[in-house]
Scaffold this motif. Structure first.
Motif, PDB file in Angstrom:
ATOM      1  N   VAL A 262      33.613  70.886  16.370  1.00 31.31           N
ATOM      2  CA  VAL A 262      33.786  69.481  16.003  1.00 31.31           C
ATOM      3  C   VAL A 262      33.786  68.677  17.290  1.00 31.31           C
ATOM      4  CG1 VAL A 262      35.240  67.758  14.882  1.00 31.31           C
ATOM      5  CG2 VAL A 262      35.192  70.093  14.004  1.00 31.31           C
ATOM      6  N   GLN A 263      33.010  67.588  17.325  1.00 24.72           N
ATOM      7  CA  GLN A 263      32.986  66.727  18.494  1.00 24.72           C
ATOM      8  C   GLN A 263      33.517  65.341  18.145  1.00 24.72           C
ATOM      9  OE1 GLN A 263      29.002  66.823  20.171  1.00 24.72           O
ATOM     10  NE2 GLN A 263      29.615  68.371  21.661  1.00 24.72           N
ATOM     11  N   ALA A 264      34.244  64.759  19.100  1.00 22.20           N
ATOM     12  CA  ALA A 264      34.805  63.422  18.914  1.00 22.20           C
ATOM     13  C   ALA A 264      34.460  62.562  20.118  1.00 22.20           C
ATOM     14  CB  ALA A 264      36.317  63.490  18.748  1.00 22.20           C
ATOM     15  N   ASP A 265      34.020  61.336  19.853  1.00 23.52           N
ATOM     16  CA  ASP A 265      33.821  60.344  20.905  1.00 23.52           C
ATOM     17  C   ASP A 265      35.086  59.500  20.986  1.00 23.52           C
ATOM     18  OD1 ASP A 265      31.213  61.240  21.332  1.00 23.52           O
ATOM     19  OD2 ASP A 265      30.397  59.870  19.833  1.00 23.52           O
ATOM     20  N   VAL A 266      35.766  59.565  22.122  1.00 22.93           N
ATOM     21  CA  VAL A 266      37.075  58.927  22.273  1.00 22.93           C
ATOM     22  C   VAL A 266      36.981  57.835  23.336  1.00 22.93           C
ATOM     23  CG1 VAL A 266      39.522  59.291  22.732  1.00 22.93           C
ATOM     24  CG2 VAL A 266      38.168  61.119  21.677  1.00 22.93           C
ATOM     25  N   ARG A 267      37.613  56.711  23.036  1.00 24.04           N
ATOM     26  CA  ARG A 267      37.598  55.556  23.933  1.00 24.04           C
ATOM     27  C   ARG A 267      39.031  55.084  24.185  1.00 24.04           C
ATOM     28  NH1 ARG A 267      37.114  50.315  21.765  1.00 24.04           N
ATOM     29  NH2 ARG A 267      36.491  51.383  19.832  1.00 24.04           N
ATOM     30  N   ARG A 268      39.339  54.802  25.436  1.00 27.23           N
ATOM     31  CA  ARG A 268      40.661  54.275  25.797  1.00 27.23           C
ATOM     32  C   ARG A 268      40.592  52.761  25.940  1.00 27.23           C
ATOM     33  NH1 ARG A 268      42.406  56.098  31.395  1.00 27.23           N
ATOM     34  NH2 ARG A 268      41.231  54.247  32.008  1.00 27.23           N
ATOM     35  N   VAL A 269      41.526  52.089  25.283  1.00 32.16           N
ATOM     36  CA  VAL A 269      41.596  50.631  25.375  1.00 32.16           C
ATOM     37  C   VAL A 269      43.041  50.235  25.675  1.00 32.16           C
ATOM     38  CG1 VAL A 269      39.661  50.279  23.794  1.00 32.16           C
ATOM     39  CG2 VAL A 269      41.987  50.354  22.889  1.00 32.16           C
TER      40      VAL A 269
END
Length: 303
Positions: A262-269
């Motif tokens: 499983v792949q996840a695209d994660v973004r920090r804000v």
């Protein structure tokens, strides 16, 4: 203006839980029946040199020191316990009467706990933050939860000092795997802990796992939400590749109830500045970790 009910305000704002578990690979637990100071190691009975040794041992091992105590009536015993708990499940327990006895705990923290003489599954520990002098919400919300869990799992449950994320109180940390849960009450806490002990993570209350960085914690939360019921035992390994200044691709290698990949695209804000604790004197901004996509990669994309 002061944040006198930080957990209430955070729930009204719907502050996200995922990616908020404080990092730790090893835990040093010191039984201390209180009172607890704002900074745990400043508490009465812990001399300056010993407190420094415990703190430095935790820093050297990417660990964390927590004071613990049983909930409810606590008999005045001269001997108290300490434990070093590793994320692989290894535990070593000892006792202390004088502060100097805790220097042995610092040594074990630095060396790693010795394997038990007899092979047996490690005993899970359920820690509930009730550190009221550090944050009012931890006491007001944490103590009823500690009482409910102690009534059901008396041998496993301890109250503990600050675990981070006051605004998510009550906070429950389950060792040795380091899973952290928040926004609980007496009923939901029992359901969450019971599920966790069965190997299932309750994603709605899951803050993350202390042994992983925040981006991975957020990816795990998203996967546990989509593929539930599943838990940390369904994750064989994890890799996180930075794709930008504040973005990652996290790959979860699964088994059991999780897909093999499983792949996840994660973004920090950065979230808007708020009063994040009951003791806050000024607004501050916390990072949030957003999962923009969760997918099963094709054979060509698989690492």
């Amino acid at each position: 203006m002061t944040a006198d009910h930080c957990a209430t305000e955070a729930r009204l704002r719907a502050d996200p839980l995922q990616g908020s578990a404080a990092p730790a690979q090893r835990w040093l637990l010191v039984e201390h029946r209180g009172p607890w100071a704002v900074r745990a190691l400043d508490s009465t009975g812990l001399s300056g040199g010993v407190a420094t040794a415990l703190h430095e041992a935790a820093l050297a091992t990417r660990g964390r020191v927590l004071l613990i105590r049983r909930t409810g009536r606590r008999p005045r015993r001269a001997v108290q316990q300490w434990a070093v708990v590793d994320h692989d499940g290894t535990q070593q327990w000892g006792t202390w009467r004088r502060p100097e006895d805790l220097l042995r705990a610092a040594e074990v923290m630095l060396d790693g706990p010795a394997p038990p003489a007899h092979a047996r599954p490690p005993q899970p520990l359920v820690l509930v933050c009730t550190h009221g002098l550090h944050d009012t919400c931890c006491a007001v919300r944490g103590r009823p939860v500690a009482g409910a869990l102690a009534a059901r799992w008396p041998d496993h449950t301890w109250e503990c000092t600050h675990v981070g994320g006051d605004r998510f109180a009550p906070n429950v940390l389950v060792l040795p795997d380091g899973a952290c849960y928040g926004n609980l009450d007496e009923d939901s806490a029992q359901e969450v802990v019971a599920a966790h002990l069965r190997g299932v993570v309750t994603a709605a209350h899951f803050r993350g796992v202390s042994t992983e960085p925040p981006a991975v914690q957020a990816a795990l939360s998203a996967a546990f939400t989509r593929y539930r019921p599943c838990g940390l035992g369904d994750v064989r390994s994890v890799t996180a590749d930075r794709t930008g200044d504040a973005t990652w691709t996290v790959t979860l290698h699964g088994r059991g109830r999780l897909p093999l990949l499983v792949q996840a695209d994660v973004r920090r804000v950065a979230a808007p500045a708020e009063l994040l604790t009951c003791r806050a004197q000024a607004p501050s901004s916390a990072f949030r970790y957003v999962v923009d996509a969760l997918r099963i990669p094709s054979a060509e994309q698989a690492p």
